[in-house]
Design a protein around this motif. Structure first.
Motif, PDB file in Angstrom:
ATOM      1  N   ARG A 158       0.497  -1.159  -0.059  1.00  0.00           N
ATOM      2  CA  ARG A 158      -0.015   0.154  -0.227  1.00  0.00           C
ATOM      3  C   ARG A 158       1.019   1.186  -0.152  1.00  0.00           C
ATOM      4  N   ASN A 159       1.656   1.395   1.204  1.00  0.00           N
ATOM      5  CA  ASN A 159       3.049   2.295   0.755  1.00  0.00           C
ATOM      6  C   ASN A 159       4.285   2.123   1.354  1.00  0.00           C
ATOM      7  N   GLU A 160       4.806   2.430   2.119  1.00  0.00           N
ATOM      8  CA  GLU A 160       6.403   3.213   1.594  1.00  0.00           C
ATOM      9  C   GLU A 160       6.667   2.001   2.349  1.00  0.00           C
ATOM     10  N   GLU A 161       6.006   1.728   3.698  1.00  0.00           N
ATOM     11  CA  GLU A 161       6.623   0.608   4.927  1.00  0.00           C
ATOM     12  C   GLU A 161       6.012   0.159   4.903  1.00  0.00           C
ATOM     13  N   HIS A 162       4.792  -0.323   4.052  1.00  0.00           N
ATOM     14  CA  HIS A 162       4.576  -1.423   4.287  1.00  0.00           C
ATOM     15  C   HIS A 162       5.003  -2.674   2.714  1.00  0.00           C
ATOM     16  N   MET A 163       5.976  -1.696   2.051  1.00  0.00           N
ATOM     17  CA  MET A 163       6.536  -2.526   0.685  1.00  0.00           C
ATOM     18  C   MET A 163       8.090  -3.381   1.926  1.00  0.00           C
ATOM     19  N   LEU A 164       7.987  -2.304   2.802  1.00  0.00           N
ATOM     20  CA  LEU A 164       9.619  -2.436   3.908  1.00  0.00           C
ATOM     21  C   LEU A 164       9.062  -3.570   4.397  1.00  0.00           C
ATOM     22  N   ASP A 165       7.856  -3.769   4.911  1.00  0.00           N
ATOM     23  CA  ASP A 165       7.845  -4.453   6.465  1.00  0.00           C
ATOM     24  C   ASP A 165       7.672  -5.946   5.123  1.00  0.00           C
ATOM     25  N   LEU A 166       7.344  -5.701   4.438  1.00  0.00           N
ATOM     26  CA  LEU A 166       6.542  -7.250   3.017  1.00  0.00           C
ATOM     27  C   LEU A 166       8.688  -7.371   2.910  1.00  0.00           C
ATOM     28  N   VAL A 167       9.334  -6.556   2.122  1.00  0.00           N
ATOM     29  CA  VAL A 167      10.861  -7.094   1.812  1.00  0.00           C
ATOM     30  C   VAL A 167      11.229  -7.081   2.925  1.00  0.00           C
ATOM     31  N   ALA A 168      10.986  -7.119   4.761  1.00  0.00           N
ATOM     32  CA  ALA A 168      11.794  -7.473   5.361  1.00  0.00           C
ATOM     33  C   ALA A 168      11.327  -8.863   5.960  1.00  0.00           C
ATOM     34  N   ALA A 169      10.165  -9.628   5.923  1.00  0.00           N
ATOM     35  CA  ALA A 169       9.224 -10.423   6.100  1.00  0.00           C
ATOM     36  C   ALA A 169       9.625 -11.528   4.761  1.00  0.00           C
ATOM     37  N   PHE A 170      10.362 -11.635   3.716  1.00  0.00           N
ATOM     38  CA  PHE A 170      10.048 -12.393   2.129  1.00  0.00           C
ATOM     39  C   PHE A 170      11.778 -12.461   2.796  1.00  0.00           C
ATOM     40  N   ILE A 171      12.863 -11.543   3.118  1.00  0.00           N
ATOM     41  CA  ILE A 171      14.567 -12.080   2.747  1.00  0.00           C
ATOM     42  C   ILE A 171      14.835 -13.125   3.176  1.00  0.00           C
TER      43      ILE A 171
ATOM     44  N   GLU B  72      20.100  -9.343  10.216  1.00  0.00           N
ATOM     45  CA  GLU B  72      21.539  -9.450   9.464  1.00  0.00           C
ATOM     46  C   GLU B  72      20.833 -11.670   9.897  1.00  0.00           C
ATOM     47  N   MET B  73      20.736 -11.704  10.627  1.00  0.00           N
ATOM     48  CA  MET B  73      20.124 -13.255  10.263  1.00  0.00           C
ATOM     49  C   MET B  73      19.369 -13.710   9.389  1.00  0.00           C
ATOM     50  N   GLY B  74      18.089 -12.111   9.143  1.00  0.00           N
ATOM     51  CA  GLY B  74      16.969 -12.577   7.765  1.00  0.00           C
ATOM     52  C   GLY B  74      16.259 -12.956   8.894  1.00  0.00           C
ATOM     53  N   ILE B  75      15.981 -12.952  10.248  1.00  0.00           N
ATOM     54  CA  ILE B  75      13.577 -12.834  11.314  1.00  0.00           C
ATOM     55  C   ILE B  75      13.769 -11.176  11.154  1.00  0.00           C
ATOM     56  N   CYS B  76      13.058 -11.422  10.083  1.00  0.00           N
ATOM     57  CA  CYS B  76      11.674 -10.269  10.069  1.00  0.00           C
ATOM     58  C   CYS B  76      11.469  -9.338  10.818  1.00  0.00           C
ATOM     59  N   VAL B  77      12.115  -8.030  11.906  1.00  0.00           N
ATOM     60  CA  VAL B  77      11.809  -7.338  12.757  1.00  0.00           C
ATOM     61  C   VAL B  77      10.800  -6.522  12.551  1.00  0.00           C
ATOM     62  N   ILE B  78       9.482  -5.988  13.029  1.00  0.00           N
ATOM     63  CA  ILE B  78       8.813  -4.951  12.997  1.00  0.00           C
ATOM     64  C   ILE B  78       8.604  -4.247  13.835  1.00  0.00           C
ATOM     65  N   SER B  79       8.598  -3.175  13.873  1.00  0.00           N
ATOM     66  CA  SER B  79       8.771  -2.401  14.168  1.00  0.00           C
ATOM     67  C   SER B  79       7.037  -1.408  15.338  1.00  0.00           C
ATOM     68  N   ALA B  80       5.796  -1.750  14.491  1.00  0.00           N
ATOM     69  CA  ALA B  80       4.351  -1.593  14.677  1.00  0.00           C
ATOM     70  C   ALA B  80       3.090  -3.027  15.169  1.00  0.00           C
ATOM     71  N   THR B  81       2.217  -2.648  15.584  1.00  0.00           N
ATOM     72  CA  THR B  81       2.245  -3.979  15.812  1.00  0.00           C
ATOM     73  C   THR B  81       1.386  -4.667  14.892  1.00  0.00           C
ATOM     74  N   GLU B  82       0.143  -3.563  14.474  1.00  0.00           N
ATOM     75  CA  GLU B  82      -0.989  -4.311  12.822  1.00  0.00           C
ATOM     76  C   GLU B  82       0.350  -4.368  11.736  1.00  0.00           C
ATOM     77  N   ARG B  83       1.473  -3.539  11.592  1.00  0.00           N
ATOM     78  CA  ARG B  83       2.384  -3.913  10.431  1.00  0.00           C
ATOM     79  C   ARG B  83       2.779  -4.960  10.583  1.00  0.00           C
ATOM     80  N   ALA B  84       3.069  -5.525  11.809  1.00  0.00           N
ATOM     81  CA  ALA B  84       3.934  -7.176  12.290  1.00  0.00           C
ATOM     82  C   ALA B  84       2.712  -8.010  11.354  1.00  0.00           C
ATOM     83  N   VAL B  85       1.283  -7.272  11.777  1.00  0.00           N
ATOM     84  CA  VAL B  85       0.674  -8.846  11.435  1.00  0.00           C
ATOM     85  C   VAL B  85      -0.047  -9.058  10.098  1.00  0.00           C
TER      86      VAL B  85
END
Lengths: 696, 696
Positions: free
Chosen positions: B283-296, B430-443
Motif C-alpha cells: 500500500r505504501n513505502e512502510e508496507h513495502m519495506l515490511d514485506l521486504v523484511a518478511a520475504f528476505i 542480519e540473520m534474516g529474521i523479520c523485525v517490525i516495530s509496529a503492532t498491526e504492521r507486524a500482522v
C-alpha cells in the motif's frame, strides 16, 4: 472521589509499601526513579527489613508513618494486599496504587481476592488503582511512581495525558512517544481496574492546564457512561480525546475479554458512539501517536480539503490516493492560487493538487515558504501536508523555513518527512509542528485534524448527557401494533397511519378513514411473522376488497395459526415505494439506549451495513450516521429512485432516540422497512418490545 | 537487448559525460561515490574543462575515450543530450543513463525532445535509462552511479532489487531500508522511462543469484504485458515481487498521470491482475519495506492461520483484530498444544490465541523459546507473530533466543518488537529474521507471508501468458443474440438454450424445442433495451401463450420502435431464479482482455463490487476473484437461496477468458444476469460487441 485521584496524580507525599533498595527490582524501582528525577515531595519507604534506603528513613510498618501520605504504592504479595489496604485505610491514605499481581488475571481465586480487596478498600474509604498495574508517572512533578521500563530514562513531561489499561503496551507507546520527542505529562496504567478507571484518571488529568491532549488505550469498557462523560468534558474544554480500543473483531474481542475480564460491547456500537461524542479513534499505537503529534500543536481544520505539497510527484500521488480513500477531498486550487504558485514554483514542478515544488527549494527556500502559504490561502484548502525526505545537510535551514511558514499561516499543516535528520525532527516537534515520517500516515494525521474540526462543529449543540439504567428486564413482550403506533406517533416518529378493526365489516368501514389503497394485517400478540401465516394483504383498493380479504384472512389464519389470539385487523395506509431503510433501537447492556440505521436488502443482510448512535442524539449525529453507511450512495438515488431527504431521515432517528429516553419500558424497536424518499420518510412496519411487568 | 541492461547494472567500465570534480554537484557525485565505494571497473570522466579529476584522467570528448565503456552517465543539459547520445552510439556504448531534466516533465516541448532523443538512440543502437532520473546503484559491485542523497553514505548491498519510477521517493525508501538494516543490491530509478522500463530492469536483476526479492514503486503502467512477464518470471524463480502502485483513486491517478505522463489504467483491474500473477501489492513505502523484511529471510506460510504470542494481552488483542480484519485466521490452538504451552507458561499467562507468555521470559528464556515452538507445532498455525517491547538490558539474550527459535522451527515467524534495542534489531535483521516495530504492521507482514504462500500455490499451473494486441477497433457492432449464443456455447460458456423464430406462428412451434416455460424477446440489431420497448415477455407456459405474446409484442414494438429492423423472436428457456451475478469481458487499452465478475443488484450498482482478472485465467484465479468480492457472503446462500457452486462460476469465468482469446473480434461481452445456484450457473441474457469490419 476526585480528590483521591488528584492525590494520586500529584501527591505531596508517597509511601512505598514493600520498598526495596534494589533499583532493579519492581519494589525498588519507584523509589529509585523518584529520587533520580528529583521528586520534591516526601518519600516514605516502608519495609521492616530496612532502617533506611539510600539515606532515606525506612519505616517498619504503615502505622509508624509520620503522616498519612497522599498516595501509597503497594508492592507486596497478592496475599498481603488486603491487610495492607486495611492499614492504609486506617491511616487515612486516600489512594493505593497496587503493583501486586495474582488477581483476576489468575482465574476465579484471584477474582475472589479482587472482590475482597475492593470491599476492604470501600470499607476503609480508600481508593485503589490496579491491582496488577505498573503504576503511574506525573512527569511535571517527577512522580515516577512506576516500575515501567519507560522510566529507565527520566520521563520528559509534555502536554499529553495518557492512560492505558495495558501496562506493557502502555510502556511501548510512551517509549515510542519519547523517541519522537513527544512528552507525556501523565502516564497512568490502570491494570485490572477494579476501582479507579482509566476514564476517571483522564477526567482529572484534563483539568491540568498543562495538558492539551488526552489519549487512552482501552481493552474493555464496562462503564460506557464514564467514557461519554469524559468525552463530553474533553470536548467542552477543547482538548482532543484520542482512544485506541481493541476488540474490533472476534479473536481480538475474545482476547481482550479474557485478558481484562471486562465486556467491551459490540465494536460497531462503540465506534458510532465514540464518533458521536467527538472521540477521535486511533486504529493502533502508531496512529494514536500520529494523532497526538498532530493535535498537540496544530489547530483543527475547518473543512475537508487537503492540500498536498511535495518534492516527489510519486509521494504526492500516494498521499492523494490515501486522502480520497479516507473520504477527504483533494480539491484543485483556484486559478488565482495557481497563478500565485506559478510565480514561485519552477517550470518543471506541478501546480495542481498535489503541488510538486521539486527539489529546487533547497537553493531557494522561498519556493517552499511561499507555496505553502499560497496553497493554504486557497479557500478550498483547509489543511496542508508538506512532503520531503532526508536533506541531512539542510536541517537548520528547513527548521527555519517551517518556523517561518508557521508564523505566516493560520490554517493547519502537517510535515511528512521521510528519514528526517533527527535534529530537525525534534526541533519541529518542540515547536509543536507535527512531523510524521511515513507518507500515508501523514495524510491520516491531517485527516485527524479534519475529523477533530468536524467533531467540534457537530458537538456544539450536543443534547445533555442522560445517564441510563443498564439493568435488563427479566422478560419482554410485543406491544400491540396500534398501541405502539400511538406511542411512536406521539413521539414524533413517522409511521403510516393505521387503525384497528374488530371484524371484516368494520375493517371495510375503517379502511375509508385510513385512505385507499390500504394494507390489511392480522393483529395478534401470538403472531410475529404475519406474512408466513397468510396474515397480510396489500394494495386493497376499496371496501369490498378489504372485506373479502379480511374474511379470507380470518379463514386462512384459523388454519395456519389455530391457537393464536386474534385481536382484529390492522389497516394501514399504503406508502409509495421508495428507498428501503431500517431503523432500530435497543437497550445495549454496555452502551444503554442505542439507535441504529441501515439500508434495506442485501446491504444490511449481507454486508451488515449499519450505523449506531446513543440516545439522545442530535440531528448532526444522525446525519453522521447516514454518512457512515457504506451504501450511502443509495441515498443519492439509484435505479431511478429520487434522492432521499437525509434531514427527514435524521429527524426520524433523533425522534427514535428521544422516544427511547421518554419510554424506558420500551426495550427494543424495529422499524422495517422504512420508506425514505425525496418527500420524507415513513415506517411501514414496526415491532416494539416492552418490559413484561407482572400483572398488578 | 537484455545485454544493454546487464551492462548498465554491472558495467566493467563507466563514462561520465559532463563530469565535475565537485562532489556536491549532481555531475560530480557519481564519480565521487564510485571512487569512495571502491568501484573496481574503469572510470572515464568526460569534460573538456578538466585534464584529470581526483587523479583520474579526464577526456575532452566521447570520441577520445580509449574504449566503448559498458555504460555512460549523461549529466549534460537537456539541449545537449541528443548530440551526446549520438556520439555515445557511434562509439558503441550500449546504454546511457541520462540524469538531465527538462523533458516530458516540462510540457510539450520537452516531450518533443524526448521523442527526438529516443529516435536518436534507436538509430544508433543505444538504450536509454531516464531521462530525468537520478541513476542507479549496484551495491555488490559498488556501481554507485547516482546523485541520490541515499548514496551520501556508502550503500550496503543486500538481497533486494528495487526499481522506482520516482527518484525522490525511491531515495526515501532506500534510506528507510538502510535504517532498518535492509540492504538493496540494486536500486534503479527509471525516471521518465522513455526506453528502459522498470520491468526490464527487474527482469535482469532477478537473474542475479544474490537477489532473492524484487520490489517496485510504480506510478504509471504503459506496458502491462511487461509487468505480467516479470511477475511470471519472478514466480517461476521463487523470488517474491512486491509492487507499490499509486493512482488508486481519482486525485492520485490524476497526479500520477500528470507526473509521469503514463496511463496507469483502472486500479481495480490492476489489482486483480497483480493478484492473479502472484504480485504482492504494497500500500505504501512502510508496507513495502515490511514485506521486504518478511520475504528476505522467511519462508512463505502454507496456510491462513496466524498464531500470536505476546507479552502484552492488549497488543495481542490488537494483532488478533488486525489479522481477522484482513481475512486471516486466528485459530485456537489444539488441546495438545495448550497442554504443552501450559507446561511452560506462567499461570497468569493465557493459553489461547493470542498466547500471553507474560514478561517472565526474561528470567526464563525457555518460556519464549518453547512456547513459539509449541505454537508453531500446532497444525492450525501456519505463521507466528511474536510481540515484545523495549528490553534494552536483554538485547543479546533475546537475539540468542530468537536464533535458537529459528533453528528449531520450520514454519515462518515475524518478530514485532516495539522500540527495540537498535543492536538487537540489526542483529536479527542480519540473520534474516523479520523485525517490525509496529503492532498491526507486524500482522500485515505475517499476512504477506500467507499471501505469498497462496500465490505460489495458485500459480503452480498458470496458463501460459498470451500477449495481446492492444489496438482498439475503430467501431464495434452488437452481435445477433443467436449468433452470439452459438459462439459462446461453442466456447463452453453456459447460457440458457435459445432459438430464433421469424413469425409468431414459428415462435409457438420453436418454443416446444426450447422447453416450457419460455421467455420471448424481440430480436433486433437496433434495440438494445428490449424491456423498455415492450420487447420482453417472461414465463410463457404453452404454445398459445407464446403466439399471443409474440403478436402483441410485434404490435407494441412497431409503435415504440417503428424504425427498428426486426429479425424475429428470440425464445429462451426460463432459468430457475438463483443468486444474480454479472460476468463481463472487455479489451482494456492498458491490460488487454480482462474478465470481470460481480454480484447483481445494489452490490454492483451502488458498491461497484466487482473483481477482475486477465485472460487466460486458471480456475484458481477465478476462485480468487470470487473471494475478492465484498459481498461474497451472498455466495454462501442468504435469504433462503442455496449456496452457489463456486467452482461452476469459476469455470464459467475461465471459459469467458478462453473465449476472449479465441475470438479476437469480440471486443466486449456482458452476461447479465447470470443465475448461480447449487446446481451450476447459467447466463440468461448476453450482449456481445464485435469489431465492425468494412463489408468486403
Amino acid at each position: 472521589m476526585t480528590n483521591a485521584i488528584q492525590s494520586m496524580l500529584n501527591p505531596a507525599s508517597v509511601a512505598i509499601i514493600g520498598a526495596s533498595p534494589d533499583a532493579n527490582k519492581l519494589n525498588g524501582r519507584p523509589f529509585h526513579f523518584m529520587r533520580r528525577d528529583g521528586y520534591a515531595g516526601r518519600l516514605y519507604p516502608v519495609n521492616p527489613r530496612y532502617e533506611e534506603i539510600d539515606g532515606v528513613r525506612c519505616y517498619p510498618d504503615i502505622d509508624s508513618l509520620p503522616e498519612a501520605p497522599d498516595m501509597a504504592i503497594v508492592a507486596v504479595s497478592a496475599a498481603r494486599t488486603v491487610e495492607t489496604v486495611t492499614a492504609l485505610g486506617k491511616k487515612g491514605v486516600p489512594v493505593a496504587v497496587i503493583f501486586s499481581s495474582g488477581f483476576g488475571e489468575m482465574g476465579p481465586e484471584g477474582k475472589a481476592l479482587e472482590t475482597e480487596l475492593l470491599e476492604t478498600a470501600r470499607a476503609h474509604g480508600i481508593r485503589i488503582c490496579g491491582p496488577n498495574n505498573l503504576g503511574l508517572i506525573n512527569g511535571f512533578e517527577h512522580v515516577t511512581a512506576t516500575f515501567s521500563q519507560y522510566a529507565d530514562t527520566p520521563p520528559q513531561p509534555g502536554p499529553v495525558a495518557f492512560a492505558s489499561q495495558s501496562g506493557a503496551f502502555g510502556t511501548g507507546i510512551t517509549s515510542m512517544a519519547r523517541s519522537r520527542g513527544i512528552g507525556f505529562g501523565y502516564f497512568v496504567n490502570t491494570g485490572n481496574q477494579i476501582d479507579i478507571s482509566l476514564m476517571e484518571v483522564l477526567e482529572v488529568a484534563l483539568e491540568d492546564d498543562r495538558i492539551t491532549v488526552a489519549a487512552a488505550y482501552l481493552e474493555g469498557l464496562s462503564d460506557a457512561d464514564a467514557l461519554i462523560r469524559l468525552a463530553d468534558k474533553a470536548m467542552a474544554m477543547g482538548k482532543p480525546l484520542i482512544v485506541a480500543k481493541v476488540g474490533r473483531k472476534g479473536a481480538g474481542a475474545r482476547a481482550a475479554a479474557s485478558h481484562t475480564g471486562s465486556l467491551a460491547g459490540e465494536d460497531e456500537v462503540f465506534d458510532g458512539i465514540a464518533r458521536q461524542h467527538g472521540i477521535i479513534r486511533a486504529r493502533n499505537e502508531e496512529h494514536m501517536l500520529d494523532l497526538v503529534a498532530a493535535f498537540i500543536g496544530t489547530d483543527a481544520a475547518k473543512g475537508r480539503g487537503i492540500g498536498i505539497l511535495t518534492q516527489s510527484g510519486g509521494a504526492g500521488a500516494l498521499m492523494a490516493d490515501r486522502a480520497e480513500e479516507l473520504g477527504y477531498e483533494v480539491p484543485l486550487p483556484s486559478d488565482e492560487t495557481k497563478s500565485k504558485l506559478a510565480e514561485v514554483i519552477p517550470a518543471f514542478g506541478a501546480l495542481g493538487n498535489p503541488v510538486d515544488i521539486t527539489g529546487q527549494f533547497l537553493a531557494e527556500p522561498k519556493i517552499l515558504k511561499d507555496s505553502v502559504a499560497h496553497l493554504l490561502d486557497d479557500p478550498a484548502i483547509d489543511v496542508a501536508v508538506v512532503w520531503l525526505q532526508l536533506m541531512h545537510g539542510y536541517s537548520d535551514l528547513l527548521v527555519d523555513v517551517f518556523r517561518d511558514i508557521r508564523s505566516r499561516v493560520t490554517k493547519p499543516f502537517v510535515v511528512c518527512w521521510i528519514e528526517p535528520p533527527e535534529r530537525a525532527r525534534l526541533a519541529l516537534t518542540e515547536m509543536g509542528i507535527c512531523v510524521i515520517s511515513a507518507t500515508e500516515r501523514a495524510v491520516e494525521a491531517a485527516g485527524g485534524l479534519i475529523d477533530l474540526g468536524e467533531a467540534r462543529e457537530r458537538c456544539q449543540n450536543r443534547p445533555a448527557f442522560v445517564a441510563t439504567d443498564l439493568t435488563q428486564p427479566e422478560s419482554t413482550r410485543p406491544v400491540a401494533a396500534v398501541e405502539a403506533h400511538a406511542l411512536l406517533t406521539a413521539g414524533g416518529v413517522p409511521l403510516v397511519s393505521c387503525a384497528l378493526a374488530a371484524t371484516p365489516e368494520e375493517a371495510a368501514k375503517t379502511a375509508e378513514t385510513v385512505g385507499y389503497p390500504v394494507a390489511l394485517k392480522i393483529e395478534s400478540p401470538d403472531i410475529q411473522h404475519k406474512f408466513d401465516v397468510g396474515g397480510v394483504a396489500l394494495g386493497l383498493a376499496d371496501a369490498d376488497a378489504v372485506q373479502t380479504a379480511a374474511e379470507q384472512m380470518l379463514a386462512q389464519v384459523s388454519g395456519t395459526a389455530p391457537d393464536a389470539q386474534i385481536d382484529g385487523f390492522l389497516l394501514q395506509q399504503m406508502a409509495p415505494t421508495a428507498t428501503e431503510m431500517v431503523i432500530g433501537m435497543r437497550r445495549d447492556p454496555v452502551f444503554g439506549p442505542v439507535v441504529m440505521v441501515g439500508l434495506g436488502g442485501v446491504l444490511i443482510e449481507v454486508l451488515k451495513d449499519v450505523a449506531f448512535a446513543r440516545a439522545p442524539l442530535s440531528e448532526a449525529d444522525a446525519l453522521l450516521m447516514l454518512d457512515r453507511l457504506r451504501g450511502r450512495a443509495m441515498l443519492d438515488g439509484v435505479r431511478g429512485q429520487s434522492a432521499v431527504d437525509r434531514v427527514a431521515v435524521a429527524r426520524a432517528l433523533v425522534a427514535v432516540g428521544e422516544f427511547a429516553l421518554a419510554n424506558p419500558q420500551v426495550q427494543e424497536l424495529d422499524l422495517n422497512p422504512v420508506f425514505a424518499g425525496a418527500d420524507g420518510v415513513v415506517a411501514v412496519d414496526w415491532l416494539m418490545m416492552a418490559e413484561a411487568k407482572e400483572q398488578g
